[in-house]
Design a protein around this motif. Structure first.
Motif, short mmCIF file in Angstrom:
data_model
loop_
_atom_site.label_atom_id
_atom_site.label_comp_id
_atom_site.label_asym_id
_atom_site.label_seq_id
_atom_site.Cartn_x
_atom_site.Cartn_y
_atom_site.Cartn_z
N UNK A 151 1.01 9.46 -5.54
CA UNK A 151 1.47 10.81 -5.22
C UNK A 151 2.44 11.34 -6.27
N UNK A 152 3.27 10.48 -6.85
CA UNK A 152 4.15 10.93 -7.93
C UNK A 152 3.34 11.34 -9.15
N UNK B 2 0.82 -1.20 0.00
CA UNK B 2 0.00 0.00 0.00
C UNK B 2 0.86 1.26 0.00
N UNK B 3 2.01 1.21 0.69
CA UNK B 3 2.91 2.37 0.69
C UNK B 3 3.45 2.64 -0.71
N UNK B 4 3.81 1.58 -1.42
CA UNK B 4 4.31 1.75 -2.79
C UNK B 4 3.21 2.32 -3.68
N UNK B 5 1.99 1.81 -3.52
CA UNK B 5 0.87 2.30 -4.33
C UNK B 5 0.60 3.77 -4.05
N UNK C 152 -3.28 14.50 4.72
CA UNK C 152 -2.29 15.21 3.92
C UNK C 152 -2.46 14.91 2.43
N UNK C 153 -2.76 13.66 2.10
CA UNK C 153 -3.01 13.30 0.70
C UNK C 153 -4.20 14.08 0.15
N UNK D 248 5.52 17.86 -1.75
CA UNK D 248 4.98 16.53 -2.04
C UNK D 248 6.05 15.46 -2.25
N UNK D 249 7.18 15.72 -2.92
CA UNK D 249 8.17 14.64 -3.10
C UNK D 249 8.71 14.09 -1.79
#
Length: 373
Positions: free
Chosen positions: A42-43, A34-37, A311-312, A89-90
């Motif tokens: 976000x990218x 889920x973190x990778x997704x 935050x998202x 964001x990055x």
């Protein structure tokens, strides 16, 4: 780690020498998949937010016909979103995927200051535009010209910087992300810190929301009253014509086309932006207040998950704005098509239905003749 009573000396002497802070085991983090997704999403948001808002700024800069006061304000709003996408964001994306803050404690405070700085500027621009729509439609006073818009933009940048600056010089509690994927306002019991947090959230949300809500309610009431007035006047005109034409005039009247108020389409666009602002920022406002005032909430195991979602949602607003511009503003949409490579222009350009611009005082009545009121 925060600038509380145990770290007053460190804050006074200089930045903390910390390069990585991990999420505590007692706190709930996302699974790795889920973190990778989330990081990939976000990218994509960073790319869309940067490219979309950059096109808006480029359109206003390159096309003299687009350099009106309202478009200059929209370009400033787009620029603040670009800076938010590039400078905040990055680092959040990296922290989400690694669950570590790798950028040092001092940059934590800098990133928090930049976050609030660009957010405050975007909110200030929305507030200026909303008041301008109120003056135009309700008060019928078009006072915002290009020169005044530049002055108000400069003032808004200055005010936003003054409000956000205390977080970078340790005048308030800023937490290195041990419980959140980004530097957040941490729990504190110091009255001065709590007063600053209240000032911050009031400046970001409550004051702008109240003024914009009042402006839009007044505008909607004005549009409704104008619609009723024009409809009643059109009915009286139709009846007078029927009495002159006799029974042959009792045919179905043509569709009446009325421009109830000038610049109402622009008002609708700003209203949509206001709704997006409210949806994206109300959860973050509640989250910030609970983080500072509620020890139980701040140290709860679910705080990391809640902070990531909130935050998202605030970052989603940076992507939301340029999409609305291209959807609602025809000139921006046409300019975006010009900037696109020809290989992407698969479908031929279909000429849209032209609509004649009419003044607010002009009413098209039942017959083919028009009557000015």
């Amino acid at each position: 780690i925060s600038c509380n009573s145990t770290l007053i000396e460190e804050c006074a002497l200089g930045p903390l020498n910390i390069t990585s802070v991990s999420v505590d085991a007692s706190f709930t983090a996302f699974p790795i998949a889920l973190r990778i997704l989330l990081a990939i999403v976000m990218m994509c948001m960073i790319a869309i937010g940067f490219l979309g808002n950059a096109i808006v700024c480029l359109i206003v800069y390159q096309k003299p016909a687009m350099r009106s006061a309202i478009n200059l304000l929209l370009a400033t709003l787009a620029f603040s979103d670009i800076m938010l996408s590039l400078l905040c964001m990055p680092f959040t994306a990296v922290t989400i995927i690694t669950t570590n803050w790798h950028f040092g404690a001092y940059f934590c405070r800098v990133s928090a200051m930049l976050y609030w700085f660009f957010v405050l500027e975007g909110v200030a621009i929305l507030l200026i535009i909303s008041v301008d729509r109120f003056l135009i439609i309700v008060q019928r006073q078009d006072k915002l010209n290009l020169h005044r818009a530049k002055i108000m933009i400069a003032i808004s940048w200055g005010i936003s910087f003054c409000i956000s600056f205390p977080s970078v010089v340790c005048w308030t509690i800023v937490e290195v992300p041990a419980r959140a994927p980004q530097c957040v306002l941490g729990y504190t019991e110091f009255p001065a810190d709590r007063v600053y947090v209240v000032l911050l959230v009031v400046s970001v949300f409550f004051i702008p929301f109240s003024i914009m809500l009042y402006s839009y309610l007044c505008i909607l009431n004005t549009v409704r009253r104008n619609a009723v007035r024009i409809h009643n006047h059109a009915d009286s005109l139709c009846l007078s014509q029927v009495s002159k034409l006799g029974l042959m005039g009792l045919q179905r009247p043509h569709q009446m086309n009325v421009d109830m108020s000038f610049k109402t389409r622009a008002f609708t666009t700003i209203l949509i932006l206001f709704i997006g602002f409210s949806v994206c920022w109300l959860p973050h406002t509640v989250f910030s207040l609970l983080s500072v005032f509620s020890r139980r909430f701040y140290y709860s195991p679910s705080f990391y998950t809640i902070s990531s979602c909130v935050l998202w949602l605030t970052y989603l607003k940076s992507v939301f704005n340029p999409v609305i511009y291209c959807w609602r503003i025809k000139k921006f949409r046409e300019a975006c098509m010009e900037f696109m490579p020809k290989t992407f222009k698969i479908l031929p350009k279909v000429p849209g239905r032209t609509r004649r611009r009419i003044r607010p005082s002009t009413v098209y009545v039942c017959s083919e003749q028009q009557s000015a009121v």
